[in-house]
Design a protein around this motif. Structure first.
Motif, PDB file in Angstrom:
ATOM      1  N   ALA A  65       0.829  -1.211   0.000  1.00 17.83           N
ATOM      2  CA  ALA A  65       0.000   0.000   0.000  1.00 17.83           C
ATOM      3  C   ALA A  65       0.859   1.254   0.000  1.00 17.83           C
ATOM      4  O   ALA A  65       0.468   2.289  -0.536  1.00 17.83           O
ATOM      5  N   ALA A  66       2.035   1.154   0.605  1.00 22.50           N
ATOM      6  CA  ALA A  66       2.922   2.311   0.736  1.00 22.50           C
ATOM      7  C   ALA A  66       3.923   2.434  -0.403  1.00 22.50           C
ATOM      8  O   ALA A  66       4.730   3.359  -0.420  1.00 22.50           O
ATOM      9  N   ASN A  67       3.859   1.524  -1.360  1.00 19.26           N
ATOM     10  CA  ASN A  67       4.936   1.371  -2.330  1.00 19.26           C
ATOM     11  C   ASN A  67       5.259   2.637  -3.104  1.00 19.26           C
ATOM     12  O   ASN A  67       6.418   2.943  -3.369  1.00 19.26           O
ATOM     13  N   GLU A  68       4.249   3.406  -3.487  1.00 17.22           N
ATOM     14  CA  GLU A  68       4.478   4.569  -4.327  1.00 17.22           C
ATOM     15  C   GLU A  68       5.029   5.751  -3.538  1.00 17.22           C
ATOM     16  O   GLU A  68       5.397   6.766  -4.125  1.00 17.22           O
ATOM     17  N   GLN A  69       5.083   5.654  -2.234  1.00 17.55           N
ATOM     18  CA  GLN A  69       5.401   6.821  -1.411  1.00 17.55           C
ATOM     19  C   GLN A  69       6.627   6.616  -0.541  1.00 17.55           C
ATOM     20  O   GLN A  69       6.779   7.242   0.498  1.00 17.55           O
ATOM     21  N   CYS A  70       7.489   5.748  -0.951  1.00 13.13           N
ATOM     22  CA  CYS A  70       8.649   5.414  -0.127  1.00 13.13           C
ATOM     23  C   CYS A  70       9.919   5.616  -0.931  1.00 13.13           C
ATOM     24  O   CYS A  70      10.103   4.987  -1.982  1.00 13.13           O
ATOM     25  N   ALA A  71      10.792   6.493  -0.448  1.00 11.04           N
ATOM     26  CA  ALA A  71      12.046   6.757  -1.157  1.00 11.04           C
ATOM     27  C   ALA A  71      13.059   5.637  -0.942  1.00 11.04           C
ATOM     28  O   ALA A  71      13.789   5.255  -1.856  1.00 11.04           O
ATOM     29  N   ASN A  72      13.102   5.095   0.270  1.00 13.92           N
ATOM     30  CA  ASN A  72      14.088   4.071   0.615  1.00 13.92           C
ATOM     31  C   ASN A  72      13.437   2.691   0.554  1.00 13.92           C
ATOM     32  O   ASN A  72      13.056   2.118   1.562  1.00 13.92           O
ATOM     33  N   ARG A 161      14.633 -12.003  -9.906  1.00 11.86           N
ATOM     34  CA  ARG A 161      14.145 -10.630 -10.003  1.00 11.86           C
ATOM     35  C   ARG A 161      13.049 -10.431  -8.959  1.00 11.86           C
ATOM     36  O   ARG A 161      12.047 -11.137  -8.981  1.00 11.86           O
ATOM     37  N   ARG A 162      13.247  -9.499  -8.073  1.00  9.57           N
ATOM     38  CA  ARG A 162      12.289  -9.261  -7.009  1.00  9.57           C
ATOM     39  C   ARG A 162      11.800  -7.823  -7.052  1.00  9.57           C
ATOM     40  O   ARG A 162      12.568  -6.896  -7.347  1.00  9.57           O
ATOM     41  N   PRO A 163      10.499  -7.582  -6.744  1.00 10.01           N
ATOM     42  CA  PRO A 163       9.944  -6.230  -6.820  1.00 10.01           C
ATOM     43  C   PRO A 163      10.412  -5.346  -5.670  1.00 10.01           C
ATOM     44  O   PRO A 163      10.703  -5.813  -4.565  1.00 10.01           O
ATOM     45  N   LEU A 164      10.461  -4.051  -5.946  1.00 11.87           N
ATOM     46  CA  LEU A 164      10.777  -3.065  -4.921  1.00 11.87           C
ATOM     47  C   LEU A 164       9.501  -2.655  -4.194  1.00 11.87           C
ATOM     48  O   LEU A 164       8.423  -2.564  -4.794  1.00 11.87           O
ATOM     49  N   ALA A 165       9.613  -2.415  -2.897  1.00 12.97           N
ATOM     50  CA  ALA A 165       8.475  -1.944  -2.106  1.00 12.97           C
ATOM     51  C   ALA A 165       8.994  -1.243  -0.867  1.00 12.97           C
ATOM     52  O   ALA A 165      10.172  -1.352  -0.519  1.00 12.97           O
ATOM     53  N   CYS A 166       8.115  -0.514  -0.227  1.00 11.90           N
ATOM     54  CA  CYS A 166       8.472   0.096   1.054  1.00 11.90           C
ATOM     55  C   CYS A 166       8.389  -0.997   2.113  1.00 11.90           C
ATOM     56  O   CYS A 166       7.448  -1.061   2.902  1.00 11.90           O
ATOM     57  N   TYR A 167       9.370  -1.859   2.105  1.00 15.97           N
ATOM     58  CA  TYR A 167       9.300  -3.120   2.840  1.00 15.97           C
ATOM     59  C   TYR A 167      10.413  -3.217   3.872  1.00 15.97           C
ATOM     60  O   TYR A 167      11.560  -2.828   3.614  1.00 15.97           O
ATOM     61  N   ARG A 168      10.061  -3.713   5.045  1.00 11.88           N
ATOM     62  CA  ARG A 168      11.040  -4.168   6.029  1.00 11.88           C
ATOM     63  C   ARG A 168      10.496  -5.451   6.642  1.00 11.88           C
ATOM     64  O   ARG A 168       9.315  -5.511   7.012  1.00 11.88           O
ATOM     65  N   GLU A 210       5.726   1.824  12.977  1.00 14.18           N
ATOM     66  CA  GLU A 210       7.169   1.663  12.791  1.00 14.18           C
ATOM     67  C   GLU A 210       7.558   1.841  11.325  1.00 14.18           C
ATOM     68  O   GLU A 210       8.591   2.453  11.024  1.00 14.18           O
ATOM     69  N   LEU A 211       6.744   1.336  10.405  1.00 14.55           N
ATOM     70  CA  LEU A 211       7.034   1.499   8.985  1.00 14.55           C
ATOM     71  C   LEU A 211       6.995   2.975   8.595  1.00 14.55           C
ATOM     72  O   LEU A 211       7.784   3.427   7.746  1.00 14.55           O
ATOM     73  N   SER A 212       6.112   3.736   9.219  1.00 13.49           N
ATOM     74  CA  SER A 212       6.021   5.173   8.931  1.00 13.49           C
ATOM     75  C   SER A 212       7.296   5.905   9.329  1.00 13.49           C
ATOM     76  O   SER A 212       7.668   6.893   8.675  1.00 13.49           O
ATOM     77  N   HIS A 213       7.957   5.445  10.377  1.00 12.60           N
ATOM     78  CA  HIS A 213       9.246   6.052  10.743  1.00 12.60           C
ATOM     79  C   HIS A 213      10.220   5.938   9.570  1.00 12.60           C
ATOM     80  O   HIS A 213      10.939   6.896   9.247  1.00 12.60           O
TER      81      HIS A 213
END
Length: 331
Positions: A65-72, A161-168, A210-213
């Motif tokens: 859900a956060a994928n488009e809004q995460c720089a890192n 090949r793995r997708p990028l996401a705002c993932y931890r 925590e992800l928002s941090h």
């Protein structure tokens, strides 16, 4: 005597050469065996794994859900590893015959990887050392598009090949306290927090906070502030409020119930002191609940003012509203 010495030196050189070329080949083959039944410890181990899988499924849903809004952004591995050190201390002795003391693949979540990777495989770093699914080394390899694995005593390089996401990834800590914290390469949640929450929505709030941090750049900002001597409790409290705003935004975007934040915070009033709501670096519970209720009421308003509203936009919107209210108050 000289011939014996020569043979001994030759054997040493062969051994050293093999180790330097591929030290992982000297590792014992990883075990993918299930925990034997019946045993009184089998149920706690399964429960621990189930909780961990639940946490990571929620984190993955939030990340997408956060994928488009995460720089890192990170690449989603699509798998999970484990070692004995990942389990509670009282379970580790029993696991000696089942799990290695270095990371091995426990579960391959992505169906597209299941023909390439198997439980028990060992992920290898560029210098052939075992690595975990939350390691920076694995992220570097995924960025290059290939990984090395050991299966049994053979080592192979696999294109991936793995997708990028705002993932931890989420790590589960065996601790009765209700706590969650952000680390450089993971979000750590305690078993006490899992037990305290009453729904996936509440658990999603803790992870989303925590992800928002990460998404708002707080860890790096705090590190810079500490280095320059500008760090203060007020700055920490500001970032905690912003992370709550980010959590509300993410919960709504990912299809969770954003008002879970209020239910969760209200129930914490019966807890004396928990790191998730620490007194020195976090706002008080009462002010945090009031702020969350206000943010919930204004989320739709903020979305109506701007198309494709981002988390940072929502944080700025609330900050502007708060500043307007302060300046408009009669003196």
């Amino acid at each position: 005597m000289i011939n014996l010495l020569r043979r001994t030196l030759l054997l040493i050189l062969v051994f050293v050469s093999a180790f330097a070329t591929n030290p992982a080949a000297l590792l014992p083959a990883a075990s993918a065996r299930n925990i034997a039944e019946p045993t009184p410890l089998a149920a706690p181990i399964r429960e621990y794994r189930t909780s961990l899988d639940r946490l990571n499924a929620i984190a993955l849903r939030l990340s997408k859900a956060a994928n488009e809004q995460c720089a890192n952004r990170w690449r989603i591995p699509g798998l999970s590893t484990h070692s004995r050190a990942d389990y509670p201390r009282h379970l580790r002795k029993y696991l000696e015959d089942h799990i290695q003391d270095y990371p091995i693949i426990r579960h391959v979540r992505d169906t597209g990887l299941q023909d390439k990777l198997k439980p028990g495989d060992i992920l290898l770093s560029p210098i052939d050392e075992p690595i975990a699914d939350n390691s920076l080394e694995l992220q570097a390899l995924l960025a290059l598009g290939e990984i090395r694995i050991q299966r049994g005593q053979s080592v192979d390089t696999i294109p991936i090949r793995r997708p990028l996401a705002c993932y931890r990834p989420v790590r589960l800590t065996h601790d009765r306290q209700v706590l969650a914290r952000t680390e450089i390469n993971a979000i750590r949640i305690s078993t006490g927090l899992v037990d305290f929450t009453q729904s996936d929505d509440e658990l999603a709030y803790a992870i989303a906070h925590e992800l928002s941090h990460f998404m708002l750049g707080h860890p790096q900002n705090l590190a810079d502030a500490k280095e320059s001597g500008r760090n203060s409790p007020s700055l920490n409290r500001q970032y905690e409020r912003e992370a709550d705003l980010g959590a509300i935004f993410l919960l709504n975007k990912a299809g969770f119930k954003p008002d879970a934040i209020v239910r969760f915070l209200r129930r914490t009033s019966r807890l004396r002191d928990i790191p998730l709501l620490g007194l020195s670096t976090h706002p008080t519970r009462a002010s945090r609940i009031k702020f969350a209720e206000k943010a919930l009421s204004m989320l739709s308003e903020a979305q109506s003012t701007q198309e494709d509203l981002t988390m940072a936009d929502f944080v700025d919107y609330m900050a502007l509203k708060q500043e307007t209210e302060i300046t408009s108050k009669p003196r």
